[in-house]
Design a protein around this motif. Structure first.
Motif, PDB file in Angstrom:
ATOM      1  N   GLY A 157       0.896  -1.112  -0.206  1.00 53.43           N
ATOM      2  CA  GLY A 157      -0.130   0.236   0.066  1.00 53.43           C
ATOM      3  C   GLY A 157       0.910   1.237   0.109  1.00 53.43           C
ATOM      4  N   THR A 158       0.236   2.393   0.196  1.00 58.19           N
ATOM      5  CA  THR A 158       0.903   3.547   0.464  1.00 58.19           C
ATOM      6  C   THR A 158       0.660   4.012   1.657  1.00 58.19           C
ATOM      7  N   PHE A 159       1.934   4.592   2.189  1.00 62.04           N
ATOM      8  CA  PHE A 159       2.341   5.109   3.725  1.00 62.04           C
ATOM      9  C   PHE A 159       2.983   6.540   3.617  1.00 62.04           C
ATOM     10  N   ASP A 160       2.455   7.309   4.576  1.00 65.57           N
ATOM     11  CA  ASP A 160       3.116   8.646   5.021  1.00 65.57           C
ATOM     12  C   ASP A 160       4.202   8.389   6.021  1.00 65.57           C
ATOM     13  N   VAL A 161       5.280   8.832   5.655  1.00 60.79           N
ATOM     14  CA  VAL A 161       6.485   8.602   6.446  1.00 60.79           C
ATOM     15  C   VAL A 161       6.912  10.114   7.193  1.00 60.79           C
ATOM     16  N   GLU A 162       6.812  10.142   8.323  1.00 57.55           N
ATOM     17  CA  GLU A 162       7.132  11.352   8.918  1.00 57.55           C
ATOM     18  C   GLU A 162       8.371  11.453   9.399  1.00 57.55           C
TER      19      GLU A 162
ATOM     20  N   ALA B 157      11.960  20.567  13.645  1.00 55.71           N
ATOM     21  CA  ALA B 157      11.448  20.558  12.395  1.00 55.71           C
ATOM     22  C   ALA B 157      10.970  19.155  11.670  1.00 55.71           C
ATOM     23  N   SER B 158       9.949  19.090  11.072  1.00 50.96           N
ATOM     24  CA  SER B 158       9.489  17.837  10.338  1.00 50.96           C
ATOM     25  C   SER B 158       9.184  18.028   9.135  1.00 50.96           C
ATOM     26  N   VAL B 159       9.168  16.523   8.204  1.00 50.78           N
ATOM     27  CA  VAL B 159       8.950  16.530   6.838  1.00 50.78           C
ATOM     28  C   VAL B 159       8.307  15.153   6.799  1.00 50.78           C
ATOM     29  N   ILE B 160       7.123  15.196   5.715  1.00 53.44           N
ATOM     30  CA  ILE B 160       6.312  14.057   5.532  1.00 53.44           C
ATOM     31  C   ILE B 160       6.519  13.627   4.195  1.00 53.44           C
ATOM     32  N   ASN B 161       6.872  12.617   3.788  1.00 51.81           N
ATOM     33  CA  ASN B 161       7.038  12.096   2.373  1.00 51.81           C
ATOM     34  C   ASN B 161       6.157  10.632   2.229  1.00 51.81           C
TER      35      ASN B 161
END
Length: 289
Positions: free
Chosen positions: A1-6, A17-21
Motif C-alpha cells: 500500500g501507500t504510507f506517509d512517513v514523517e 522541524a519535520s517533513v512528511i514523504n
C-alpha cells in the motif's frame, strides 16, 4: 500500500522541524504452477498461474534441477531420465519485486516393451508370447498386434496363424502412471507348412508265414520319419520293410516331421493271422500196423 512517513528532528536548543514523504510498498508476485505428462523421454508440460495484484510480471526463470533452465511463461520440457527433480519458478514484477517457488516432481520410467516369442511356428499350431517385465513400472495395459489383422490385450497371449507367411509383431504398453512405450519386431515370426503323414503297405492282412510287409511312405513336406510297428520296434527309414514274428493285431504309426519341428501322425492297423495246416492221408490200415 501507500504510507506517509514523517521524520522529525530536534536541536539541542529544543527547536523542531519535520517533513512528511509518501512511500509505496509494492506487492510481491504470487508464484504458482502445475505440471503433467511426467514420463521419461516425453515432453512435460508446465502451466504457469503466477500473478501480481494490481501489477504485471515482466520476467520468469524456470530451473529444472541440473537438467536445464527456461525463461518462457509456460515451457514444455523433456527430462533426459527418470527420477526426482526440484523444479523452481522465479517471477519478477515491474517494480523489481521477486518471488520463488520450488516443487519436487517425479519423472516416471517408461514401461518395458520386451517380449519373447518362438520365431518358427507350424501352420495351425498355437504360438505363445511372453512379456518380459524387467522394469519398475506397474503395467495397466498391453496391446499386441500379430501382423495378420488380429490383436490381443492379454499379458502373455496365445495366437494361431491361419496362413503361411512372415509376420511383424508389435506391442504397446501403458503404465499405471500413464507412460507409454511401443515396439515393432519386423518379420519376427515365420509360419511354416505342416507335414502331411500318409503311408500304404504291401498288405494289411496276412498270415504268419508271409508276415514280411513293405511300407510305402507318401508323406508331404517332411524331412524325417519315425515308424512304430505297435510291438515296441521302431524304424527311421523312409520306406521300411518289416517282418512281424507273432500273430496279432498291430497299430502301425508314422510320425512325419520337418526341420522346424512340425509333425503329423497317421495310424493304420495290420493283422497277422495264424496259418492252419491240414494233413490228409491217402491210405490207412484197419489194425493200425
Amino acid at each position: 500500500g501507500t504510507f506517509d512517513v514523517e521524520l522529525t528532528v530536534m536541536s539541542n536548543e529544543g527547536c523542531r522541524a519535520s517533513v512528511i514523504n509518501t512511500t509505496e510498498v509494492y506487492p510481491n508476485p504470487i508464484v504458482d504452477f502445475n505440471f503433467f505428462q511426467l514420463c521419461e523421454g516425453s515432453p512435460s508440460i508446465f502451466n504457469n498461474y503466477s500473478f501480481v495484484p494490481g501489477n504485471n510480471i515482466i520476467s520468469y526463470e524456470w530451473s529444472f534441477g541440473l537438467e536445464g533452465n527456461s525463461n518462457l511463461y509456460a515451457p514444455i520440457y523433456t527430462f533426459s531420465s527418470d527420477g526426482i527433480f526440484d523444479v523452481s519458478l522465479s517471477a519478477s514484477s515491474e517494480e523489481g519485486c521477486e518471488s520463488l517457488l520450488t516443487k519436487q516432481i517425479s519423472i516416471h520410467q517408461n514401461p518395458s516393451v520386451d517380449f519373447s516369442i518362438q520365431p518358427d511356428v507350424c501352420l495351425g499350431d498355437s504360438v505363445q508370447l511372453f512379456y518380459d517385465d524387467n522394469s519398475t513400472s506397474n503395467i495397466a495395459l498391453w496391446f499386441y498386434s500379430f501382423g495378420d489383422g488380429l490383436s490381443s490385450a492379454e499379458k502373455n497371449p496365445k495366437h494361431i496363424y491361419n496362413y503361411i507367411s512372415s509376420f511383424d509383431v508389435s506391442l504397446e504398453v501403458v503404465s499405471e502412471e500413464g507412460c507409454r512405450n511401443d515396439t515393432v519386431m519386423h518379420q519376427i515370426i515365420q509360419v511354416h507348412p505342416s507335414p502331411f503323414a500318409e503311408f500304404d503297405a504291401s498288405t494289411f492282412i496276412t498270415s504268419e508265414i508271409s508276415s514280411q510287409i513293405s511300407f510305402y511312405n507318401y508323406s508331404e513336406n517332411a524331412t524325417s520319419f519315425e515308424w512304430n510297428f505297435g510291438n515296441g520296434n521302431y524304424s527311421f527309414e523312409e520306406n521300411p520293410t518289416y517282418k512281424f514274428e507273432n500273430v496279432g493285431s498291430y497299430d502301425v504309426s508314422l510320425i512325419s516331421s520337418n526341420n522346424f519341428g512340425c509333425v503329423s501322425n497317421v495310424v493304420k492297423n495290420v493283422e497277422i493271422t495264424a496259418e492252419y495246416m491240414l494233413f490228409i492221408p491217402d491210405a490207412f490200415t484197419p489194425n493200425g500196423d
